[in-house]
Enzyme design. Sequence first.
Site, mmCIF file in Angstrom:
data_model
loop_
_atom_site.group_PDB
_atom_site.id
_atom_site.type_symbol
_atom_site.label_atom_id
_atom_site.label_comp_id
_atom_site.label_asym_id
_atom_site.label_seq_id
_atom_site.Cartn_x
_atom_site.Cartn_y
_atom_site.Cartn_z
ATOM 1 N N SER A 12 0.815 -1.223 0.000
ATOM 2 C CA SER A 12 0.000 0.000 0.000
ATOM 3 C C SER A 12 0.846 1.268 0.000
ATOM 4 O O SER A 12 0.333 2.354 -0.230
ATOM 5 C CB SER A 12 -0.931 0.015 1.213
ATOM 6 O OG SER A 12 -0.174 0.067 2.405
ATOM 7 N N SER A 130 14.603 -8.258 2.877
ATOM 8 C CA SER A 130 15.508 -8.044 3.998
ATOM 9 C C SER A 130 15.906 -6.580 3.910
ATOM 10 O O SER A 130 15.074 -5.707 3.623
ATOM 11 C CB SER A 130 16.698 -9.000 3.874
ATOM 12 O OG SER A 130 17.692 -8.720 4.817
ATOM 13 N N TYR A 144 14.657 -3.522 14.346
ATOM 14 C CA TYR A 144 14.538 -3.757 12.900
ATOM 15 C C TYR A 144 15.681 -4.658 12.401
ATOM 16 O O TYR A 144 15.469 -5.617 11.654
ATOM 17 C CB TYR A 144 14.580 -2.401 12.207
ATOM 18 C CG TYR A 144 14.508 -2.424 10.708
ATOM 19 C CD1 TYR A 144 13.286 -2.598 10.060
ATOM 20 C CD2 TYR A 144 15.643 -2.243 9.926
ATOM 21 C CE1 TYR A 144 13.212 -2.596 8.682
ATOM 22 C CE2 TYR A 144 15.577 -2.243 8.551
ATOM 23 C CZ TYR A 144 14.367 -2.419 7.932
ATOM 24 O OH TYR A 144 14.289 -2.430 6.547
ATOM 25 N N LYS A 148 15.539 -8.309 10.581
ATOM 26 C CA LYS A 148 16.044 -8.554 9.220
ATOM 27 C C LYS A 148 17.160 -9.608 9.223
ATOM 28 O O LYS A 148 17.315 -10.346 8.250
ATOM 29 C CB LYS A 148 16.515 -7.246 8.577
ATOM 30 C CG LYS A 148 15.371 -6.264 8.291
ATOM 31 C CD LYS A 148 14.342 -6.816 7.308
ATOM 32 C CE LYS A 148 13.239 -5.818 6.980
ATOM 33 N NZ LYS A 148 12.233 -6.345 6.049
HETATM 34 N N1 LIG Z 1 12.509 2.307 2.570
HETATM 35 C C1 LIG Z 1 13.744 1.855 2.605
HETATM 36 O O1 LIG Z 1 14.684 2.614 2.390
HETATM 37 C C2 LIG Z 1 14.011 0.391 2.893
HETATM 38 C C3 LIG Z 1 15.336 -0.045 2.970
HETATM 39 C C4 LIG Z 1 15.577 -1.385 3.219
HETATM 40 C C5 LIG Z 1 14.550 -2.294 3.343
HETATM 41 N N2 LIG Z 1 13.273 -1.849 3.276
HETATM 42 C C6 LIG Z 1 12.203 -2.844 3.428
HETATM 43 O O2 LIG Z 1 11.240 -2.665 2.413
HETATM 44 C C7 LIG Z 1 9.952 -2.991 2.901
HETATM 45 C C8 LIG Z 1 9.030 -1.786 2.700
HETATM 46 O O3 LIG Z 1 9.540 -0.725 3.471
HETATM 47 P P1 LIG Z 1 9.108 0.788 3.271
HETATM 48 O O4 LIG Z 1 10.199 1.615 3.829
HETATM 49 O O5 LIG Z 1 8.694 1.012 1.872
HETATM 50 O O6 LIG Z 1 7.920 0.874 4.327
HETATM 51 P P2 LIG Z 1 6.512 1.577 4.366
HETATM 52 O O7 LIG Z 1 6.354 2.648 3.357
HETATM 53 O O8 LIG Z 1 6.293 1.904 5.798
HETATM 54 O O9 LIG Z 1 5.552 0.389 3.925
HETATM 55 C C9 LIG Z 1 5.338 -0.702 4.734
HETATM 56 C C10 LIG Z 1 4.249 -1.524 4.068
HETATM 57 O O10 LIG Z 1 4.020 -2.661 4.903
HETATM 58 C C11 LIG Z 1 2.639 -2.711 5.185
HETATM 59 N N3 LIG Z 1 2.439 -3.316 6.493
HETATM 60 C C12 LIG Z 1 2.927 -2.942 7.689
HETATM 61 N N4 LIG Z 1 2.468 -3.750 8.650
HETATM 62 C C13 LIG Z 1 1.693 -4.687 8.022
HETATM 63 C C14 LIG Z 1 0.930 -5.789 8.473
HETATM 64 N N5 LIG Z 1 0.870 -6.118 9.767
HETATM 65 N N6 LIG Z 1 0.259 -6.519 7.556
HETATM 66 C C15 LIG Z 1 0.311 -6.198 6.245
HETATM 67 N N7 LIG Z 1 1.001 -5.169 5.753
HETATM 68 C C16 LIG Z 1 1.675 -4.418 6.652
HETATM 69 C C17 LIG Z 1 2.135 -1.273 5.116
HETATM 70 O O11 LIG Z 1 0.773 -1.224 4.758
HETATM 71 P P3 LIG Z 1 -0.466 -1.031 5.741
HETATM 72 O O12 LIG Z 1 -0.060 -0.039 6.796
HETATM 73 O O13 LIG Z 1 -1.541 -0.571 4.830
HETATM 74 O O14 LIG Z 1 -0.727 -2.387 6.291
HETATM 75 C C18 LIG Z 1 2.948 -0.757 3.936
HETATM 76 O O15 LIG Z 1 2.327 -1.114 2.725
HETATM 77 C C19 LIG Z 1 10.117 -3.370 4.364
HETATM 78 O O16 LIG Z 1 10.235 -4.778 4.479
HETATM 79 C C20 LIG Z 1 11.421 -2.700 4.728
HETATM 80 O O17 LIG Z 1 12.057 -3.343 5.793
HETATM 81 C C21 LIG Z 1 12.971 -0.519 3.066
#
Ligand SMILES: NC(=O)c1ccc[n+]([C@@H]2O[C@H](COP(=O)([O-])OP(=O)(O)OC[C@H]3O[C@@H](n4cnc5c(N)ncnc54)[C@H](OP(=O)(O)O)[C@@H]3O)[C@@H](O)[C@H]2O)c1
Length: 271
Positions: A12, A130, A144, A148
């Site tokens: 989302s 991850s 976190y 991971k």
């Molecule tokens: N952004 C970065 O720079 C970065 C770097 C390394 C890794 N990551 C990884 O990439 C992934 C996405 O991260 P993001 O930074 O893009 O985060 P984000 O914008 O906060 O998105 C998190 C997503 O997970 C969903 N979510 C959270 N809790 C949930 C639950 N209990 N059930 C189902 N969906 C759930 C949220 O949707 P709802 O709230 O609608 O449920 C949202 O769609 C994560 O695994 C994160 O660890 C991100």
Amino acid sequence: MEKQVVWITGASSGLGLHTAQALAKNGFTVVAGARSFGKGKSAEGCECLPLDVTSEESIRAFKERALALHGAPDVLVNCAGMLILGACESYALNELRQVMETNFFGQAAMISAALPLMREKGRGRIVNFSSINGLLGIPFEGAYTASKHAVEGYSECLALEVKPFGIEVMLVEPGDHRSGSRAYRRHSQGITDDSPYKAAFDIGTGVIAHDEENGSDPDRLGEKIAKALKKRRLPRRLRVAMADQHLAVILHDLLPAPLFDRIIGDYYKQK
Ligand SMILES: NC(=O)c1ccc[n+]([C@@H]2O[C@H](COP(=O)([O-])OP(=O)(O)OC[C@H]3O[C@@H](n4cnc5c(N)ncnc54)[C@H](OP(=O)(O)O)[C@@H]3O)[C@@H](O)[C@H]2O)c1
């Protein structure tokens, strides 16, 4: 060729949304899940279903509805994740549990839901999000980083177990991305004004925020995942990060710990 059906969690916002939309654009049939899909949000080109990966009941309902829509998945992308910034000493146990519930147990539960369907087909692909923090630690991301690292270890075991069934596993290890997710970042209740960590926390999380705002392009990550999924063989790891974060992983493995700690420690003390 028959369209591949992808189930993707956490679609989302942020990287999950970019990845789901990139997969849809690349010809995959995408069934996307997130809690806020029950509340008006959607992802372009995807079937959007409500899903809470921390609830067995919600996973069961998602599975039933996704199966009725497009049948068994060829690919499961576990992207749902959360972050609570805090100091290891003062995280509340329920904060640590919440992060593990979403980032690790949520992935494990989705995998257990999808695997019987993939085994029945005799093929399948599991993509687990991850992070660079699955490979090394930085200050104030203890919860976190622990989750991971769990994802990394679990995925390696999983890959060995499911290979005989024709199922492959890929770890996605993003560095900082301009995902717009900073607005959702929570701070631990343990970081109070009189916390001994407060000053370092404010500076360290300022560096983290700066790096996210200046991070990689999330659309590029989505495209890279789509490209990997079109390959005959899935790479075990897809690391998508800025050059300095690639370098940090190499130095983490090469340097003596005191020297690496000094470099990382100094980096997160910059104002
Ligand atoms: N952004 C970065 O720079 C970065 C770097 C390394 C890794 N990551 C990884 O990439 C992934 C996405 O991260 P993001 O930074 O893009 O985060 P984000 O914008 O906060 O998105 C998190 C997503 O997970 C969903 N979510 C959270 N809790 C949930 C639950 N209990 N059930 C189902 N969906 C759930 C949220 O949707 P709802 O709230 O609608 O449920 C949202 O769609 C994560 O695994 C994160 O660890 C991100």
